[in-house]
Design an enzyme around this catalytic site. Structure first.
Site, PDB file in Angstrom:
ATOM      1  N   ASP A 257      38.403 -49.760  -0.748  1.00  0.00           N
ATOM      2  CA  ASP A 257      38.594 -48.803  -1.669  1.00  0.00           C
ATOM      3  C   ASP A 257      39.303 -49.801  -2.944  1.00  0.00           C
ATOM      4  O   ASP A 257      38.631 -49.519  -4.116  1.00  0.00           O
ATOM      5  CB  ASP A 257      39.727 -47.904  -1.062  1.00  0.00           C
ATOM      6  CG  ASP A 257      40.116 -46.981  -2.367  1.00  0.00           C
ATOM      7  OD1 ASP A 257      39.364 -46.177  -2.803  1.00  0.00           O
ATOM      8  OD2 ASP A 257      41.427 -46.890  -2.509  1.00  0.00           O
TER       9      ASP A 257
ATOM     10  N   GLU B  34      33.320 -47.929   1.933  1.00  0.00           N
ATOM     11  CA  GLU B  34      34.258 -48.658   1.854  1.00  0.00           C
ATOM     12  C   GLU B  34      34.486 -49.984   2.488  1.00  0.00           C
ATOM     13  O   GLU B  34      34.715 -50.901   2.018  1.00  0.00           O
ATOM     14  CB  GLU B  34      35.521 -47.915   1.635  1.00  0.00           C
ATOM     15  CG  GLU B  34      35.573 -46.773   0.504  1.00  0.00           C
ATOM     16  CD  GLU B  34      36.651 -45.939   0.583  1.00  0.00           C
ATOM     17  OE1 GLU B  34      37.015 -45.468  -0.484  1.00  0.00           O
ATOM     18  OE2 GLU B  34      37.173 -45.697   1.550  1.00  0.00           O
TER      19      GLU B  34
END
Length: 245
Positions: free
Chosen positions: A56, A128
């Site tokens: 992220d 991610e």
């Protein structure tokens, strides 16, 4: 359960090769799988959650860098809204699906039977995790290049859409002018760990839900919901709303 060959087939489609095969495997291990006997046989001791956390940050860093360099004329608020448009659960889940990541996810039986392979939150998390694995194994330059190749078309499409940076005020102006009523936003769902909350918001006019949006910030989710509502209204009314601008 997944076998080695399918995962190797996935890696063969990438523009690079992982040096750490175990790291790539970890990308696809959902926490629910750790409760399965098969996890012990395969030697799975850790899920992909830590990779999600790192991915992220890497993704946000790369997209911020790309937008900063590419659009020097955009203000901070505009850059933030554009990044939210690009880095959110909906977009990442779609990218994960396009890359067939759902074919390789290791889930617990309960999670799998409830459709976990199609769950946007799980798919976005795997994407991610993949970004983090590329970063750890091959470095930021390689991760940046991979992210840039995937997101450049999305960035172009986002900026090509009329009124992106003022969806909320545009929707309010149009609905008040045409329907004599302001849009109402409602928080539908809030989920995820504290460091990466996901807010899902819906917007309604006259009691009818016209759009929904998901993002890591409530205000960005509202922007996405307003964008969807504008698109739906303009399609439904065949340009009437455009002429009302």
């Amino acid at each position: 359960m997944k076998k080695e060959k399918p995962l190797e087939a996935f890696e063969s489609a990438l523009p690079f090769k992982f040096k750490d095969a175990a790291l790539l495997k970890k990308v696809f291990i959902h926490r629910s799988f750790l409760n399965e006997k098969e996890a012990v046989r395969l030697g799975c001791r850790e899920s992909n959650e830590r990779l999600e956390f790192l991915g992220d940050a890497v993704l946000s860093n790369a997209i911020s860098h790309i937008l900063y360099d590419r659009y020097p004329g955009l203000h901070e608020g505009e850059l933030t809204r554009l990044r939210a448009r690009l880095v959110n659960r909906h977009t990442l889940a779609k990218l994960a699906g396009e890359a067939s990541l759902n074919d390789y996810i290791l889930l617990g039986k309960g999670e799998r039977s409830s459709g976990g392979c199609e769950n946007p939150t799980i798919l976005a998390g795997v994407f991610e995790a993949l970004i983090a694995a590329i970063y750890l194994d091959l470095g930021f330059r390689k991760a940046f290049s991979y992210i840039e190749g995937i997101f450049n078309p999305l960035i172009d499409a986002s900026l090509a859409e009329h009124g992106y940076f003022d969806y909320k005020p545009s929707l309010q102006e149009l609905t008040q002018r045409v329907f004599k009523e302001a849009p109402a936003y409602r928080l539908v769902r809030e989920e995820g760990p504290p460091h990466r909350k996901v807010f899902e918001v819906e917007v309604a006019v006259g009691g009818e839900v016209l759009g929904t949006g998901s993002a890591n910030k409530k205000k960005d989710a509202e922007q996405l919901a307003a964008a969807e509502a504008l698109k739906r209204l303009k399609s439904r009314h065949n340009g009437i709303l455009d002429r009302a601008d």
